[in-house]
Design an enzyme around this catalytic site. Sequence first.
Site: not given
Length: 148
Positions: A8-10, A82
Amino acid sequence: MARVFVYGTLKQGQPNYGHMLNTAKGIAKFQGRGRTVERYPLVIAGKYNIPYMLNMPGTGHRVAGEIYAVDEQMLQFLDEFEGCPDMYQRTAMSIEVLEWEGKSGRSVMECFVYNTSTYPPEWVNLPYLDNYDSSGKHGLSYVLRERR
């Protein structure tokens, strides 16, 4: 060092990738690209358009992402980032390696993945993705924490 699969966003080019580069949070060394061996639903949900991999093996798509070797300090940061274990749970998952340190080739390895079993039932009805991009055609741009 532990292996972590991010989807995802990482990932590189995504809104939270800077955390993976921040050595004050620990070491994260990019090793390659892969995808889940099993299919999972990857959805964008909530008012902040957060990507979630729902812990429903066998449903959805094989999810694409990146594999990192991380030290204990980075693993602890990622757990906190997270919201583990409340929002996401860190679980071991089989990942098919598609590219390893710039070389193509196929193999399977175990990596930690942050997915969730704690989600509202209606998320199962959201569209399933196989590859997350915050600025994708879905039109659901991720909202950074500092803008919430």
